[in-house]
Design a protein around this motif. Structure first.
Motif, PDB file in Angstrom:
ATOM      1  N   ALA A  35      86.537  57.030 -34.810  1.00  0.00           N
ATOM      2  CA  ALA A  35      85.170  57.079 -35.324  1.00  0.00           C
ATOM      3  C   ALA A  35      85.185  56.783 -36.813  1.00  0.00           C
ATOM      4  O   ALA A  35      86.155  57.083 -37.511  1.00  0.00           O
ATOM      5  N   CYS A  36      84.102  56.200 -37.302  1.00  0.00           N
ATOM      6  CA  CYS A  36      84.029  55.913 -38.729  1.00  0.00           C
ATOM      7  C   CYS A  36      82.708  56.379 -39.315  1.00  0.00           C
ATOM      8  O   CYS A  36      81.710  56.563 -38.612  1.00  0.00           O
ATOM      9  N   GLY A  37      82.740  56.561 -40.626  1.00  0.00           N
ATOM     10  CA  GLY A  37      81.560  56.872 -41.411  1.00  0.00           C
ATOM     11  C   GLY A  37      81.717  56.218 -42.765  1.00  0.00           C
ATOM     12  O   GLY A  37      82.769  55.657 -43.083  1.00  0.00           O
ATOM     13  N   GLY A  38      80.677  56.282 -43.592  1.00  0.00           N
ATOM     14  CA  GLY A  38      80.726  55.659 -44.906  1.00  0.00           C
ATOM     15  C   GLY A  38      81.608  56.425 -45.873  1.00  0.00           C
ATOM     16  O   GLY A  38      81.673  57.654 -45.827  1.00  0.00           O
ATOM     17  N   ASP A  39      82.291  55.706 -46.762  1.00  0.00           N
ATOM     18  CA  ASP A  39      83.198  56.343 -47.720  1.00  0.00           C
ATOM     19  C   ASP A  39      82.504  56.684 -49.031  1.00  0.00           C
ATOM     20  O   ASP A  39      83.157  57.035 -50.012  1.00  0.00           O
ATOM     21  N   ASN A  40      81.175  56.589 -49.061  1.00  0.00           N
ATOM     22  CA  ASN A  40      80.442  56.883 -50.298  1.00  0.00           C
ATOM     23  C   ASN A  40      80.020  58.346 -50.381  1.00  0.00           C
ATOM     24  O   ASN A  40      79.121  58.677 -51.155  1.00  0.00           O
ATOM     25  N   GLN A  41      80.666  59.223 -49.606  1.00  0.00           N
ATOM     26  CA  GLN A  41      80.383  60.652 -49.583  1.00  0.00           C
ATOM     27  C   GLN A  41      78.961  60.890 -49.058  1.00  0.00           C
ATOM     28  O   GLN A  41      77.980  60.612 -49.733  1.00  0.00           O
ATOM     29  N   TRP A  42      78.869  61.426 -47.847  1.00  0.00           N
ATOM     30  CA  TRP A  42      77.567  61.617 -47.213  1.00  0.00           C
ATOM     31  C   TRP A  42      77.528  62.983 -46.526  1.00  0.00           C
ATOM     32  O   TRP A  42      77.438  63.084 -45.320  1.00  0.00           O
ATOM     33  N   PRO A  43      77.620  64.066 -47.334  1.00  0.00           N
ATOM     34  CA  PRO A  43      77.518  65.401 -46.746  1.00  0.00           C
ATOM     35  C   PRO A  43      76.074  65.657 -46.297  1.00  0.00           C
ATOM     36  O   PRO A  43      75.146  65.043 -46.841  1.00  0.00           O
ATOM     37  N   PRO A  44      75.857  66.513 -45.309  1.00  0.00           N
ATOM     38  CA  PRO A  44      76.860  67.331 -44.635  1.00  0.00           C
ATOM     39  C   PRO A  44      77.600  66.604 -43.520  1.00  0.00           C
ATOM     40  O   PRO A  44      78.469  67.185 -42.881  1.00  0.00           O
ATOM     41  N   SER A  45      77.279  65.317 -43.299  1.00  0.00           N
ATOM     42  CA  SER A  45      77.860  64.621 -42.157  1.00  0.00           C
ATOM     43  C   SER A  45      79.355  64.402 -42.305  1.00  0.00           C
ATOM     44  O   SER A  45      80.145  64.826 -41.461  1.00  0.00           O
ATOM     45  N   SER A  46      79.784  63.721 -43.385  1.00  0.00           N
ATOM     46  CA  SER A  46      81.207  63.463 -43.583  1.00  0.00           C
ATOM     47  C   SER A  46      81.478  63.230 -45.059  1.00  0.00           C
ATOM     48  O   SER A  46      80.676  62.606 -45.757  1.00  0.00           O
ATOM     49  N   TYR A  47      82.627  63.728 -45.521  1.00  0.00           N
ATOM     50  CA  TYR A  47      82.979  63.620 -46.941  1.00  0.00           C
ATOM     51  C   TYR A  47      84.432  64.039 -47.124  1.00  0.00           C
ATOM     52  O   TYR A  47      85.070  64.571 -46.207  1.00  0.00           O
ATOM     53  N   ARG A  48      84.943  63.784 -48.321  1.00  0.00           N
ATOM     54  CA  ARG A  48      86.266  64.272 -48.719  1.00  0.00           C
ATOM     55  C   ARG A  48      86.116  65.125 -49.967  1.00  0.00           C
ATOM     56  O   ARG A  48      85.346  64.776 -50.872  1.00  0.00           O
TER      57      ARG A  48
ATOM     58  N   GLN B  74      61.820  45.754 -49.531  1.00  0.00           N
ATOM     59  CA  GLN B  74      61.462  46.846 -50.438  1.00  0.00           C
ATOM     60  C   GLN B  74      62.676  47.529 -51.055  1.00  0.00           C
ATOM     61  O   GLN B  74      62.511  48.424 -51.892  1.00  0.00           O
ATOM     62  N   VAL B  75      63.880  47.132 -50.636  1.00  0.00           N
ATOM     63  CA  VAL B  75      65.095  47.836 -51.056  1.00  0.00           C
ATOM     64  C   VAL B  75      66.091  46.855 -51.664  1.00  0.00           C
ATOM     65  O   VAL B  75      66.400  45.824 -51.066  1.00  0.00           O
ATOM     66  N   ASP B  76      66.605  47.183 -52.833  1.00  0.00           N
ATOM     67  CA  ASP B  76      67.732  46.471 -53.432  1.00  0.00           C
ATOM     68  C   ASP B  76      68.993  47.183 -52.957  1.00  0.00           C
ATOM     69  O   ASP B  76      69.465  48.140 -53.567  1.00  0.00           O
ATOM     70  N   ALA B  77      69.527  46.734 -51.814  1.00  0.00           N
ATOM     71  CA  ALA B  77      70.651  47.419 -51.178  1.00  0.00           C
ATOM     72  C   ALA B  77      71.987  46.856 -51.632  1.00  0.00           C
ATOM     73  O   ALA B  77      72.877  46.598 -50.830  1.00  0.00           O
ATOM     74  N   GLY B  78      72.152  46.715 -52.940  1.00  0.00           N
ATOM     75  CA  GLY B  78      73.371  46.110 -53.457  1.00  0.00           C
ATOM     76  C   GLY B  78      74.385  47.091 -53.992  1.00  0.00           C
ATOM     77  O   GLY B  78      75.414  46.670 -54.526  1.00  0.00           O
ATOM     78  N   SER B  79      74.135  48.386 -53.857  1.00  0.00           N
ATOM     79  CA  SER B  79      75.068  49.382 -54.396  1.00  0.00           C
ATOM     80  C   SER B  79      76.081  49.795 -53.338  1.00  0.00           C
ATOM     81  O   SER B  79      75.738  50.024 -52.182  1.00  0.00           O
ATOM     82  N   ALA B  80      77.327  49.915 -53.756  1.00  0.00           N
ATOM     83  CA  ALA B  80      78.393  50.310 -52.832  1.00  0.00           C
ATOM     84  C   ALA B  80      78.485  51.816 -52.678  1.00  0.00           C
ATOM     85  O   ALA B  80      78.988  52.308 -51.669  1.00  0.00           O
ATOM     86  N   ASN B  81      78.017  52.581 -53.681  1.00  0.00           N
ATOM     87  CA  ASN B  81      78.140  54.040 -53.649  1.00  0.00           C
ATOM     88  C   ASN B  81      77.071  54.638 -54.566  1.00  0.00           C
ATOM     89  O   ASN B  81      76.346  53.916 -55.267  1.00  0.00           O
ATOM     90  N   TYR B  82      76.994  55.969 -54.572  1.00  0.00           N
ATOM     91  CA  TYR B  82      75.935  56.610 -55.349  1.00  0.00           C
ATOM     92  C   TYR B  82      76.126  56.521 -56.866  1.00  0.00           C
ATOM     93  O   TYR B  82      75.138  56.361 -57.597  1.00  0.00           O
ATOM     94  N   PRO B  83      77.321  56.618 -57.395  1.00  0.00           N
ATOM     95  CA  PRO B  83      77.453  56.385 -58.837  1.00  0.00           C
ATOM     96  C   PRO B  83      76.912  55.027 -59.269  1.00  0.00           C
ATOM     97  O   PRO B  83      76.221  54.917 -60.289  1.00  0.00           O
ATOM     98  N   ASP B  84      77.206  53.970 -58.471  1.00  0.00           N
ATOM     99  CA  ASP B  84      76.658  52.643 -58.780  1.00  0.00           C
ATOM    100  C   ASP B  84      75.138  52.652 -58.696  1.00  0.00           C
ATOM    101  O   ASP B  84      74.442  52.085 -59.548  1.00  0.00           O
ATOM    102  N   LEU B  85      74.607  53.270 -57.656  1.00  0.00           N
ATOM    103  CA  LEU B  85      73.160  53.317 -57.466  1.00  0.00           C
ATOM    104  C   LEU B  85      72.477  54.034 -58.631  1.00  0.00           C
ATOM    105  O   LEU B  85      71.452  53.581 -59.150  1.00  0.00           O
TER     106      LEU B  85
END
Length: 242
Positions: free
Chosen positions: A23-36, A142-153
């Motif tokens: 199974a996979c999830g995004g590596d941009n940290q997405w609690p409470p679902s999945s994170y490190r 309506q969305v500029d979806a060009g960010s890879a993670n939240y710090p970038d966003l």
């Protein structure tokens, strides 16, 4: 017995014990679902906990985090990865994936700078690459979806390139707890409910290309129903919210 009857019986059989699922999830940290946690390579979160509990007696589970667009592409092929965690529904996704029962509801919110920049209302929302913004009632335009993670966003927001961003209340609270949102400290954010948007259900998505995909969905649906009825899901979620 004809081929049709044999195939029907095979579809009803459980997957063999040795058939592992990745199974996979995004590596941009997405609690409470999945994170490190900082300094740890172990994947934690409500989604891995639920998945492992649901399949504990049947098959092994491996969880990987990667850029979410790559997660979707790999899982769609169904070879190295077969399942996506915490996915919201869209008709486009349903062409390539089977959806299980929902195992989590999230509340959409909008986050904007406490002191908005001039003409911010005319800008697009900031977004993450691969994220499903249809669940928030937003079109791709309506969305500029060009960010890879939240710090970038957040850097893009602070630079005035977008009006704000949308997320789920539970996810944003988890990000603050993990310190991922620390980059927003210099620019306070206002969080408000997203107008005309109710709770969004999330699911496990299983690749239609996976051998035994229907059987796996049946196993997960039965297990999720059992875990919910026995009251086990709520404490699993609470561990990653508080």
């Amino acid at each position: 017995m004809g081929c049709g009857g044999l195939l029907m019986i095979m579809a009803m059989l459980p997957l063999p014990l040795w058939a592992a699922v990745v199974a996979c999830g995004g590596d941009n940290q997405w609690p409470p679902s999945s994170y490190r946690l900082p300094g740890s390579s172990e994947v934690q979160g409500y989604s891995p906990d639920v998945l492992r509990a649901a399949l504990a007696d049947r098959i092994g589970v491996e969880v990987r985090l990667m850029p979410f667009a790559r997660c979707l592409a790999a899982a769609e092929q169904g070879r190295q990865v077969q399942l996506v965690m915490a996915a919201s529904y869209s008709a486009e996704r349903a062409q390539h994936f089977l959806f299980t029962r929902s195992y989590l509801q999230l509340q959409p919110v909008q986050l904007t700078l406490h002191t908005p920049r001039a003409a911010a209302a005319g800008l697009p929302w900031c977004g993450l690459n691969g994220f499903n913004y249809h669940a928030f009632g937003l079109s791709p335009a309506q969305v500029d979806a060009g960010s890879a993670n939240y710090p970038d966003l957040l850097r893009k927001l602070q630079a005035g390139h977008c009006r704000g961003f949308v997320e789920y209340r539970e996810v944003w609270q988890g990000l603050q707890k993990l310190g991922v949102a620390a980059a927003a400290g210099r620019a306070p954010l206002d969080m408000r409910p997203l107008p005309a948007s109710g709770p969004v259900r999330v699911y496990f998505m299983i690749s239609r290309q996976m051998a035994g995909a229907e059987r796996l969905r049946g196993q997960l649906d039965q297990a999720l129903l059992r875990l919910e009825a026995s009251g086990q899901l709520a404490p699993m979620l609470a561990r990653h919210l508080h």
